[in-house]
Design a protein around this motif. Structure first.
Motif, PDB file in Angstrom:
ATOM      1  N   UNK A  87     -42.355 -22.574 -23.264  1.00 37.80           N
ATOM      2  CA  UNK A  87     -42.242 -22.949 -21.855  1.00 37.80           C
ATOM      3  C   UNK A  87     -42.815 -21.847 -20.965  1.00 37.80           C
ATOM      4  N   UNK A  88     -42.560 -20.595 -21.322  1.00 40.41           N
ATOM      5  CA  UNK A  88     -43.081 -19.487 -20.529  1.00 40.41           C
ATOM      6  C   UNK A  88     -44.607 -19.483 -20.537  1.00 40.41           C
ATOM      7  N   UNK A  89     -45.206 -19.716 -21.696  1.00 42.86           N
ATOM      8  CA  UNK A  89     -46.668 -19.760 -21.772  1.00 42.86           C
ATOM      9  C   UNK A  89     -47.226 -20.921 -20.967  1.00 42.86           C
ATOM     10  N   UNK A  90     -46.547 -22.073 -21.022  1.00 39.58           N
ATOM     11  CA  UNK A  90     -47.008 -23.235 -20.270  1.00 39.58           C
ATOM     12  C   UNK A  90     -46.943 -22.974 -18.765  1.00 39.58           C
ATOM     13  N   UNK A  99     -51.033 -24.787 -10.386  1.00 39.82           N
ATOM     14  CA  UNK A  99     -49.884 -25.693 -10.421  1.00 39.82           C
ATOM     15  C   UNK A  99     -48.626 -24.841 -10.487  1.00 39.82           C
ATOM     16  N   UNK A 100     -47.744 -25.005  -9.512  1.00 44.42           N
ATOM     17  CA  UNK A 100     -46.530 -24.213  -9.434  1.00 44.42           C
ATOM     18  C   UNK A 100     -45.329 -25.075  -9.787  1.00 44.42           C
TER      19      UNK A 100
END
Length: 391
Positions: A87-90, A99-100
């Motif tokens: 999730x952190x890498x994504x 995209x925030x």
């Protein structure tokens, strides 16, 4: 002189299926026939190219490694609750693309997997060329089949980026699971490859290009092979062009400025390599024994037998008669049986060849573990003329 001419004529006639030797004396005729049979039985020496025996120093590949994300999986990706780095890498990738993700939102994805990427940068690889990459899951993804690797940098040991990987994965494994928890898999579905999946962005400087000499490094250290390579190079390009530094390294001075043409001729030279050292390799885990062709045994007698001990346990029940005062008692009974097979003694003659050793060991019917014991005993007795290596 006439005798030698007769031998040469016999050799020519033997090629046509007719062997005739004309000599005056019967002893000379017998010697000529023996000489012809010797010539016919001698096998030509096996020569190998220098290309197969050694490599040019500095001409080698360089390993590359990277980290990336595989997307497009059919629900077989990482379980993000157990692999937070996915999730952190994504989030980092989406932030770079503008995209925030709102704070406090933790996407629960099933079609994304974090992977490790491996590749090898070949020697003389130039920017723009393609190389193959291998992709392996580092999370808990069940399968990478149908996934696509997003653009990921590949770095060398110095931390610099040398290639960029991206593309659809080719996965050879397959897996299926049922609702009751049963599953089956063929090969490893959580790894795959991308043929020509990386583009080289930077070339590695070749340290051998700026040198005035060409350095050859043998694959296996051997002084005999090194000396024969020196002789072959001097015979092809003139004396003094090559000299051996040790049993591995040979320095060759190019006779001309055309370095590529010289290397092409150098690696095509044929050399008869030296015979390998006598060695016996024993695998302690599997009992596998590999013996080289140079292994010999001095005169020795070996006797080998096996002892088998069998222990069986039986349970007996002792019950008193009717109206007796005793109680029912369970008594164990052990039966021990010892069986010793008669050990046969076999003789190793002096200078025994590898074929004779194998034949003698097979004749006694020794198991792989027993063969290891026999070889170790022969080595301790000083009869085994070989290096015994246990792996």
């Amino acid at each position: 002189m006439r005798f030698l001419k007769n031998i040469a004529a016999a050799l020519r006639s033997q090629q046509h299926g007719i062997a005739r030797v004309r000599c005056g004396a019967p002893r000379a005729k017998q010697f000529a026939i023996t000489l012809l049979m010797t010539f016919a039985s001698i096998a030509p020496a096996h020569a190998e190219r220098i290309k197969d025996l050694a490599q040019v120093a500095g001409v080698r590949g360089n390993p590359l490694v990277g980290y990336g994300l595989v997307v497009g999986l059919d629900g077989s990706g990482d379980r993000t609750s157990q692999t937070p780095f996915t999730v952190q890498s994504l989030k980092t990738m989406l932030d770079q693309l503008g995209v925030t993700i709102p704070p406090g939102v933790n996407p629960q994805l099933k079609n994304v997997a974090a992977v490790a990427i491996q590749a090898e940068l070949p020697a003389f690889a130039k920017p723009g060329q393609n190389i193959d990459v291998t992709v392996s899951s580092i999370g808990n993804a069940g399968s990478l089949r149908g996934g696509t690797l997003l653009m990921a940098p590949l770095r060398g040991a110095d931390g610099q980026i040398y290639a960029i990987a991206q593309g659809a994965l080719v996965v050879g494994g397959f897996g299926a699971a049922g609702k009751d928890g049963s599953k089956i898999s063929v090969n490893a579905p959580n790894g795959g490859s991308i043929p020509n999946g990386a583009i080289v962005e930077r070339s590695v400087p070749n340290a051998a290009q700026g040198s005035n000499v060409v350095t050859l490094n043998l694959h296996d250290a051997d002084f005999t092979t090194a000396a024969r390579i020196v002789s072959a190079v001097d015979a092809a390009f003139g004396a003094g062009h090559a000299h051996a530094l040790d049993g591995v390294t040979i320095e060759v001075t190019p006779p001309s400025s055309d370095r590529i043409a010289f290397l092409a001729q150098l690696e095509s030279l044929e050399v008869n390599p030296g015979a390998a050292a006598a060695k016996v390799i024993v695998s302690a885990r599997t009992g596998t024994v590999v013996m080289g062709g140079q292994v010999t045994v001095l005169p020795a007698a070996v006797s080998h037998g096996s002892l088998t001990v069998s222990i069986t346990e039986n349970i007996n029940v002792s019950q008193p008669e009717a109206f007796g005062r005793g109680g029912t008692v369970v008594t164990p009974q052990s039966n021990i049986e010892v069986q010793q097979e008669g050990g046969r003694m076999f003789m190793f003659q002096g200078g025994t060849s590898l074929e004779a050793i194998v034949r003698a060991v097979n004749a006694v019917g020794a198991a792989p573990g027993d063969i290891v014991a026999i070889l170790e005993a022969l080595k301790r007795a000083g009869a085994l003329r070989a290096e015994l290596e246990v792996i």
